[in-house]
Design an enzyme around this catalytic site. Sequence first.
Site, PDB file in Angstrom:
ATOM      1  N   ASP A 229       5.568  -9.927   6.155  1.00 53.76           N
ATOM      2  CA  ASP A 229       4.779 -11.154   5.590  1.00 53.76           C
ATOM      3  C   ASP A 229       3.537  -9.924   5.609  1.00 53.76           C
ATOM      4  O   ASP A 229       3.613  -8.943   5.318  1.00 53.76           O
ATOM      5  CB  ASP A 229       3.955 -11.580   6.834  1.00 53.76           C
ATOM      6  CG  ASP A 229       2.606 -13.139   6.179  1.00 53.76           C
ATOM      7  OD1 ASP A 229       3.058 -12.557   5.485  1.00 53.76           O
ATOM      8  OD2 ASP A 229       2.658 -13.736   7.255  1.00 53.76           O
TER       9      ASP A 229
HETATM   10  C1  BGC Z   1       1.252 -15.052   4.476  1.00 58.47           C
HETATM   11  C2  BGC Z   1       2.486 -15.798   3.778  1.00 58.47           C
HETATM   12  C3  BGC Z   1       1.830 -15.373   2.574  1.00 58.47           C
HETATM   13  C4  BGC Z   1       1.831 -14.222   1.888  1.00 58.47           C
HETATM   14  C5  BGC Z   1       1.666 -14.145   0.490  1.00 58.47           C
HETATM   15  C6  BGC Z   1       0.237 -14.366   3.794  1.00 58.47           C
HETATM   16  O1  BGC Z   1      -1.190 -13.925   4.221  1.00 58.47           O
HETATM   17  O2  BGC Z   1       1.230 -15.881   5.949  1.00 58.47           O
HETATM   18  O3  BGC Z   1       2.689 -17.048   4.561  1.00 58.47           O
HETATM   19  O4  BGC Z   1       3.584 -15.738   2.005  1.00 58.47           O
HETATM   20  O5  BGC Z   1       0.424 -14.055   2.734  1.00 58.47           O
HETATM   21  O6  BGC Z   1       0.498 -15.008   0.004  1.00 58.47           O
END
Ligand code: BGC
Length: 759
Positions: A229
């Site tokens: 993530d």
């Molecule tokens: C989120 C993800 C997301 C990623 C990219 C993170 O803060 O938890 O679900 O895909 O950011 O934007």
Amino acid sequence: MRIKELIAQMTLEEKAGLCSGQDFWHTKAVERLGIPAVMVSDGPHGLRKQDQRADHLGVNDSIKAVCFPAGCATAASFDRALVEKLGAALGEECQHEGVSVVLGPAVNIKRSPLCGRNFEYFSEDPFLAGEMACAHIHGVQSKNVGTSIKHFACNSQEHRRMSASSQADERTLREIYFPAFEAAVKREQPWTVMCSYNRVNGVYASENKWLLTDVLRKEWGFEGFVVSDWGAAADRVQGIRAGLDLEMPASGGINDKKIVAAVRNGELDEKLVDLACERILSIVCRFVENARPDTPWDMEAHHALAADIAADCMVLLKNDGLLPLSKADKIAFIGEFAASPRFQGGGSSHINCFKVTSALDAARDAGLNVTYAQGYSVKDDAATDEMIAQAVEAAKDAKAAVVFAGLPDAYESEGYDREHMRMPACQNRVIEAVAAANPNTVVVLHNGSPVEMPWIGRVRAVLEAYLGGQAVGLAAARVLFGDVNPSGHLAETFPLRLQDNPSYLYYGGEGNTAEYREGVFVGYRYYDKKEMEVLFPFGHGLSYTTFEYSNLRLKAEKTALDDSDAVDVTVTVKNTGSRFGKTAVQVYVGARGGDVIRPVRELKAFEKVALEPGESRDVTFTLPKRSFAYWNTGIHGWFLPAGQYVIQVGDSSRHLPLEGEITLSDTKELPRHYDMNSIFMDLMADPKARAILKPMMEAATSSYIQETSAEESQAAKEALNAEMSEAMMRYMPLRALVSFGADEETEKMLENIIHQIND
Ligand code: BGC
């Protein structure tokens, strides 16, 4: 082959570099070898493709796109084909835009109604979440675009999401928090898996070898790459060892250098870096080789699709005959959400919609006689006396009033959790005032998670529209006026109050420790076991027509089930009303008795069935052994204890008109080992031990009767039958026979018996 050759030509620096992003949204290119960079974007229910002003919180703008209904809504469709269509549309958009992977679906379990991100997640039920995930992935990947199922694992709270440790026991992980990921990996092979920010039992998911390698790859057979993530990589070198292939976004080269240093000083095996590169490059090539930039993207067509999907997701929670509304009547639409609906949540999934259709727009476009009063102000989180007076006026002046209410953006979002389950007080006031002014009041809800409904007894109908995407207004108008017959069913329980939720005592945790102490009793598994009243149960959803469920048939070739065996369940479903409609036929399984603590019932199969008035159809479900098994921590595997299993079928977890029973067992046996501390109850339950011990116990019982009951009547003697003596001895360990005055002889004999049984 080609990929391995490429890797052989890369320098260690290039390989380490490939293991993190080039920028916020791209993998790194290695130009000298012709390795291109590919782009990834959020996800999950629309395309959030950003330019250089990138962020992971949905703050900066992204390209104009289409916002489809969020996971909270789509899961309620109980409709795999529908979710697959959504995925395929997203896949086309990605092809058009040159996006290789769209980040989703998000399948974390809704442990508490408070999780700020529940709107993106599917369900409190792992089976439903898994089925929806498979459908979504199938749709996207059918267009040769990858998915990133997220967030693996146990990311069920936003509170301290980057530091907290989700503490869950082995069985809970396997039965509740893993199955959606497991089903998706085994059946659909998502191109990528996104590991979560949090720790799982103390170890960051991003450096958890057990999670990312032992379970995900070795057990489930995952073939793609694991991406962190955004910002989840903690110890990057440990991450490589654990199986985290791609770090996103980029660490400015800092972590790449650490990887290089670790290889050079012998702390990290270079082969592991090669492996990560191989996995990343396989996906890069797969996309590049199948890129179709000429794929058209008809936004209007996708807006129309978003409306169709949204309409099939809406859940009619209550209706005492008021809905559908008549198009001939004058109807008052009340509440700011009627004119500007809340249709998506905040954070990384936030879409820059190319257009939004409100219910008011839709009703007016259709030429309906609809009036409007704002009712409350979302911005001020308030309803002035004047606004309420206008709402009451509009309600009085119409045949029926529809209040559009729910949760404003600030109430729920990625990044933080809710503190309560209440709607804004101003909105509750408007609903109460309108309901008092016009008995024909309907409430339409826009929210990503359950809310309390203090006014439920004073309104005639409630339509849960969830966060239904940019065309939610069009969909709501269709359902309200009967163009679409609602067919959504709740993918989560609506408890009466927050305090009833099983995670209530522990949710959020203490400091960085979040203990999942309710174990497998999440959602309806808990409410049903406790026989608690709920506001609306899991699986609930009404229709404008009626369905009859009949003729349950169970068929099993064998009763001792192997992994490849199954039980067939067939039911007849009939549309007994006068309108076309769809119902979600749900099959629940429960173990009767047994000494394993298990939920009363668990959803194990479902099918969305569409029927014309008067039409009936047989629907057959196949329940594999896994549907009856539980995770046994002794063997670290699934096991089906011998016994009776109840199969219930209906249209909600609390409306199950059909019930049947079947006796089943596993083809394998649990390994056993006995010693002097083993108790009679366990020994007697084991056929082999029983055969050896029974004659001994009978002899003991009869001598006991002779010695102690000389004065007793014959009747009393008979009452002290074998069953009773067995019951009395139930919890006695073998060694007790020695301590209660027996001699060395007895001890030897018992040791001998134990030896025989264990043999
Ligand atoms: C989120 C993800 C997301 C990623 C990219 C993170 O803060 O938890 O679900 O895909 O950011 O934007």
